[in-house]
Design a protein around this motif. Structure first.
Motif, PDB file in Angstrom:
ATOM      1  N   LYS A  53      13.613  -4.630 -38.593  1.00  0.00           N
ATOM      2  CA  LYS A  53      12.490  -5.501 -38.934  1.00  0.00           C
ATOM      3  C   LYS A  53      12.506  -6.783 -38.104  1.00  0.00           C
ATOM      4  N   TYR A  54      13.694  -7.371 -37.958  1.00  0.00           N
ATOM      5  CA  TYR A  54      13.760  -8.667 -37.282  1.00  0.00           C
ATOM      6  C   TYR A  54      14.326  -8.582 -35.854  1.00  0.00           C
ATOM      7  N   GLY A  55      14.620  -7.382 -35.405  1.00  0.00           N
ATOM      8  CA  GLY A  55      14.942  -7.203 -33.981  1.00  0.00           C
ATOM      9  C   GLY A  55      16.403  -7.047 -33.616  1.00  0.00           C
TER      10      GLY A  55
ATOM     11  N   GLY B 267      19.115  -1.854 -39.981  1.00  0.00           N
ATOM     12  CA  GLY B 267      19.466  -3.125 -40.608  1.00  0.00           C
ATOM     13  C   GLY B 267      19.831  -2.883 -42.073  1.00  0.00           C
ATOM     14  N   LEU B 268      20.737  -3.705 -42.590  1.00  0.00           N
ATOM     15  CA  LEU B 268      21.141  -3.593 -44.000  1.00  0.00           C
ATOM     16  C   LEU B 268      20.220  -4.443 -44.860  1.00  0.00           C
ATOM     17  N   TYR B 269      19.646  -3.817 -45.865  1.00  0.00           N
ATOM     18  CA  TYR B 269      18.797  -4.540 -46.826  1.00  0.00           C
ATOM     19  C   TYR B 269      19.249  -4.134 -48.221  1.00  0.00           C
ATOM     20  N   ALA B 270      19.849  -5.096 -48.954  1.00  0.00           N
ATOM     21  CA  ALA B 270      20.443  -4.808 -50.267  1.00  0.00           C
ATOM     22  C   ALA B 270      21.331  -3.560 -50.165  1.00  0.00           C
TER      23      ALA B 270
ATOM     24  N   THR C 141      23.567  -2.966 -39.220  1.00  0.00           N
ATOM     25  CA  THR C 141      23.442  -4.327 -38.701  1.00  0.00           C
ATOM     26  C   THR C 141      23.227  -5.223 -39.910  1.00  0.00           C
ATOM     27  N   GLY C 142      24.137  -6.142 -40.127  1.00  0.00           N
ATOM     28  CA  GLY C 142      24.021  -6.996 -41.316  1.00  0.00           C
ATOM     29  C   GLY C 142      24.636  -8.354 -41.074  1.00  0.00           C
ATOM     30  N   ILE C 143      24.625  -9.178 -42.102  1.00  0.00           N
ATOM     31  CA  ILE C 143      25.204 -10.517 -41.920  1.00  0.00           C
ATOM     32  C   ILE C 143      26.511 -10.692 -42.702  1.00  0.00           C
TER      33      ILE C 143
ATOM     34  N   TYR D 218      33.385  -4.118 -48.784  1.00  0.00           N
ATOM     35  CA  TYR D 218      31.926  -4.060 -48.833  1.00  0.00           C
ATOM     36  C   TYR D 218      31.411  -2.900 -47.983  1.00  0.00           C
ATOM     37  N   TYR D 219      31.823  -2.873 -46.713  1.00  0.00           N
ATOM     38  CA  TYR D 219      31.303  -1.842 -45.800  1.00  0.00           C
ATOM     39  C   TYR D 219      31.805  -0.442 -46.152  1.00  0.00           C
ATOM     40  N   ASP D 220      33.113  -0.338 -46.479  1.00  0.00           N
ATOM     41  CA  ASP D 220      33.680   0.990 -46.740  1.00  0.00           C
ATOM     42  C   ASP D 220      33.450   1.422 -48.182  1.00  0.00           C
TER      43      ASP D 220
ATOM     44  N   GLY E  19      24.410  -8.781 -37.418  1.00  0.00           N
ATOM     45  CA  GLY E  19      23.008  -8.974 -37.072  1.00  0.00           C
ATOM     46  C   GLY E  19      22.607 -10.433 -37.045  1.00  0.00           C
ATOM     47  N   LYS E  20      21.384 -10.682 -37.466  1.00  0.00           N
ATOM     48  CA  LYS E  20      20.929 -12.079 -37.480  1.00  0.00           C
ATOM     49  C   LYS E  20      20.081 -12.322 -38.720  1.00  0.00           C
ATOM     50  N   MET E  21      20.098 -13.553 -39.174  1.00  0.00           N
ATOM     51  CA  MET E  21      19.167 -13.932 -40.237  1.00  0.00           C
ATOM     52  C   MET E  21      18.700 -15.357 -39.934  1.00  0.00           C
ATOM     53  N   ILE E  22      17.493 -15.454 -39.464  1.00  0.00           N
ATOM     54  CA  ILE E  22      16.905 -16.753 -39.174  1.00  0.00           C
ATOM     55  C   ILE E  22      15.944 -17.025 -40.328  1.00  0.00           C
TER      56      ILE E  22
ATOM     57  N   GLU F  78      12.273 -17.274 -39.969  1.00  0.00           N
ATOM     58  CA  GLU F  78      11.540 -16.086 -39.486  1.00  0.00           C
ATOM     59  C   GLU F  78      11.300 -15.055 -40.581  1.00  0.00           C
ATOM     60  N   LEU F  79      11.937 -15.227 -41.745  1.00  0.00           N
ATOM     61  CA  LEU F  79      11.852 -14.191 -42.786  1.00  0.00           C
ATOM     62  C   LEU F  79      10.446 -14.107 -43.366  1.00  0.00           C
ATOM     63  N   SER F  80      10.066 -12.885 -43.739  1.00  0.00           N
ATOM     64  CA  SER F  80       8.783 -12.693 -44.427  1.00  0.00           C
ATOM     65  C   SER F  80       8.870 -13.392 -45.786  1.00  0.00           C
TER      66      SER F  80
ATOM     67  N   LEU G  45      11.801 -14.919 -50.655  1.00  0.00           N
ATOM     68  CA  LEU G  45      11.863 -15.019 -52.124  1.00  0.00           C
ATOM     69  C   LEU G  45      13.034 -14.204 -52.675  1.00  0.00           C
ATOM     70  N   ALA G  46      13.265 -13.026 -52.058  1.00  0.00           N
ATOM     71  CA  ALA G  46      14.366 -12.165 -52.527  1.00  0.00           C
ATOM     72  C   ALA G  46      15.708 -12.869 -52.329  1.00  0.00           C
ATOM     73  N   ILE G  47      15.874 -13.519 -51.182  1.00  0.00           N
ATOM     74  CA  ILE G  47      17.129 -14.231 -50.889  1.00  0.00           C
ATOM     75  C   ILE G  47      17.301 -15.403 -51.863  1.00  0.00           C
ATOM     76  N   LYS G  48      16.189 -16.097 -52.137  1.00  0.00           N
ATOM     77  CA  LYS G  48      16.232 -17.241 -53.056  1.00  0.00           C
ATOM     78  C   LYS G  48      16.617 -16.771 -54.470  1.00  0.00           C
TER      79      LYS G  48
HETATM   80  C1  FMN Z   1      16.026  -9.328 -48.148  1.00  0.00           C
HETATM   81  C2  FMN Z   1      17.245  -9.184 -47.297  1.00  0.00           C
HETATM   82  C3  FMN Z   1      18.327  -8.434 -47.741  1.00  0.00           C
HETATM   83  C4  FMN Z   1      19.471  -8.320 -46.957  1.00  0.00           C
HETATM   84  N1  FMN Z   1      20.536  -7.596 -47.419  1.00  0.00           N
HETATM   85  C5  FMN Z   1      21.673  -7.530 -46.684  1.00  0.00           C
HETATM   86  C6  FMN Z   1      22.805  -6.819 -47.157  1.00  0.00           C
HETATM   87  O1  FMN Z   1      22.800  -6.188 -48.207  1.00  0.00           O
HETATM   88  N2  FMN Z   1      23.941  -6.849 -46.405  1.00  0.00           N
HETATM   89  C7  FMN Z   1      24.012  -7.518 -45.208  1.00  0.00           C
HETATM   90  O2  FMN Z   1      25.071  -7.532 -44.591  1.00  0.00           O
HETATM   91  N3  FMN Z   1      22.939  -8.151 -44.717  1.00  0.00           N
HETATM   92  C8  FMN Z   1      21.768  -8.178 -45.422  1.00  0.00           C
HETATM   93  N4  FMN Z   1      20.681  -8.825 -44.928  1.00  0.00           N
HETATM   94  C9  FMN Z   1      20.698  -9.353 -43.567  1.00  0.00           C
HETATM   95  C10 FMN Z   1      20.083  -8.329 -42.582  1.00  0.00           C
HETATM   96  O3  FMN Z   1      20.759  -7.124 -42.658  1.00  0.00           O
HETATM   97  C11 FMN Z   1      20.187  -8.858 -41.168  1.00  0.00           C
HETATM   98  O4  FMN Z   1      19.268  -9.882 -41.064  1.00  0.00           O
HETATM   99  C12 FMN Z   1      19.983  -7.790 -40.102  1.00  0.00           C
HETATM  100  O5  FMN Z   1      20.276  -8.360 -38.850  1.00  0.00           O
HETATM  101  C13 FMN Z   1      18.558  -7.245 -40.144  1.00  0.00           C
HETATM  102  O6  FMN Z   1      18.375  -6.240 -39.163  1.00  0.00           O
HETATM  103  P1  FMN Z   1      17.061  -6.243 -38.259  1.00  0.00           P
HETATM  104  O7  FMN Z   1      17.069  -7.568 -37.486  1.00  0.00           O
HETATM  105  O8  FMN Z   1      17.248  -5.089 -37.339  1.00  0.00           O
HETATM  106  O9  FMN Z   1      15.901  -6.096 -39.167  1.00  0.00           O
HETATM  107  C14 FMN Z   1      19.519  -8.948 -45.688  1.00  0.00           C
HETATM  108  C15 FMN Z   1      18.422  -9.696 -45.224  1.00  0.00           C
HETATM  109  C16 FMN Z   1      17.291  -9.802 -46.010  1.00  0.00           C
HETATM  110  C17 FMN Z   1      16.156 -10.594 -45.476  1.00  0.00           C
END
Ligand code: FMN
Length: 175
Positions: free
Chosen positions: A10-12, A51-54, A80-82, A90-92, A115-118, A121-123, A128-131
């Motif tokens: 989603k974010y590159g 990318g990792l999302y939840a 890809t995560g933060i 966590y990962y294993d 990965g990255k989290m700016i 730049e977030l939607s 809101l989910a992060i907050k």
């Molecule tokens: C709503 C949300 C949930 C996320 N959940 C996780 C997570 O569970 N674990 C993690 O390591 N990173 C998490 N991240 C960070 C993203 O994985 C990270 O920004 C990643 O680089 C996104 O990949 P993309 O740039 O290819 O979209 C989350 C980010 C957002 C915005």
């Protein structure tokens, strides 16, 4: 040997890694959106990045739901995560349990990349989910170490992508 690198991003950051990996392997790179498992049957080696999302690896069901069809392929899945890469529990643990409910198949190897989290730049839904996550975790009376880390990660604001992180995956696929 035919190889393809697929990704959902989603974010590159996953896209950047996919392109770096494709360049290193000299192979095709494709956004996995809309790709069907049958289109992968002509490849011998598949790299999938999401990318990792939840804890969910974006789009990885293309691999996990079709593992029977893809059982003779050499597959590398990268996340890809933060979350810092030394958080092996966590990962294993959580990440694998959520994405590979029947365990990681023998022909699949997992790699974790930063990965990255700016925040700017977030939607809006993601912001809101992060907050909301930060509020829930901060309200815990006796937070675990992982919960404390999650609170910190909600404020992680930066790009932790690094081309050097693809080395092990590239070596594995080449081998
Ligand atoms: C709503 C949300 C949930 C996320 N959940 C996780 C997570 O569970 N674990 C993690 O390591 N990173 C998490 N991240 C960070 C993203 O994985 C990270 O920004 C990643 O680089 C996104 O990949 P993309 O740039 O290819 O979209 C989350 C980010 C957002 C915005």
């Amino acid at each position: 040997m035919k190889t393809i690198v697929l990704y959902r991003s989603k974010y590159g950051s996953t896209k950047s890694y996919a392109e770096w990996i494709g360049e290193a392997l000299g192979c095709e790179v494709r956004d996995a959106k809309g790709v069907k498992a049958d289109e992968l049957l002509c490849y011998d080696k598949i790299v999938y990045g999401g990318g990792l999302y939840a804890e969910i690896i974006a789009g990885v069901t293309l691999i996990t739901k079709n593992i029977e069809k893809l059982k003779d392929k050499k597959i590398a899945v990268f996340t890809t995560g933060i979350t810092p890469l030394d958080c092996r529990a966590y990962y294993d643990g959580e990440v694998l349990e959520k994405n590979f409910k029947n365990g990681v198949p023998e022909n699949v190897k997992i790699f974790n990349l930063m990965g990255k989290m700016i925040l700017a730049e977030l939607s809006l839904p993601h912001r809101l989910a992060i907050k909301a996550l930060k509020k829930i975790m901060s309200g815990k009376e006796n937070p675990t170490d992982m919960e404390k880390l999650l609170i910190e990660l909600c404020d992680a604001d930066g790009d932790f992508t690094d081309k050097a992180q693809i080395a092990d995956l590239v070596e594995y696929i080449k081998g």
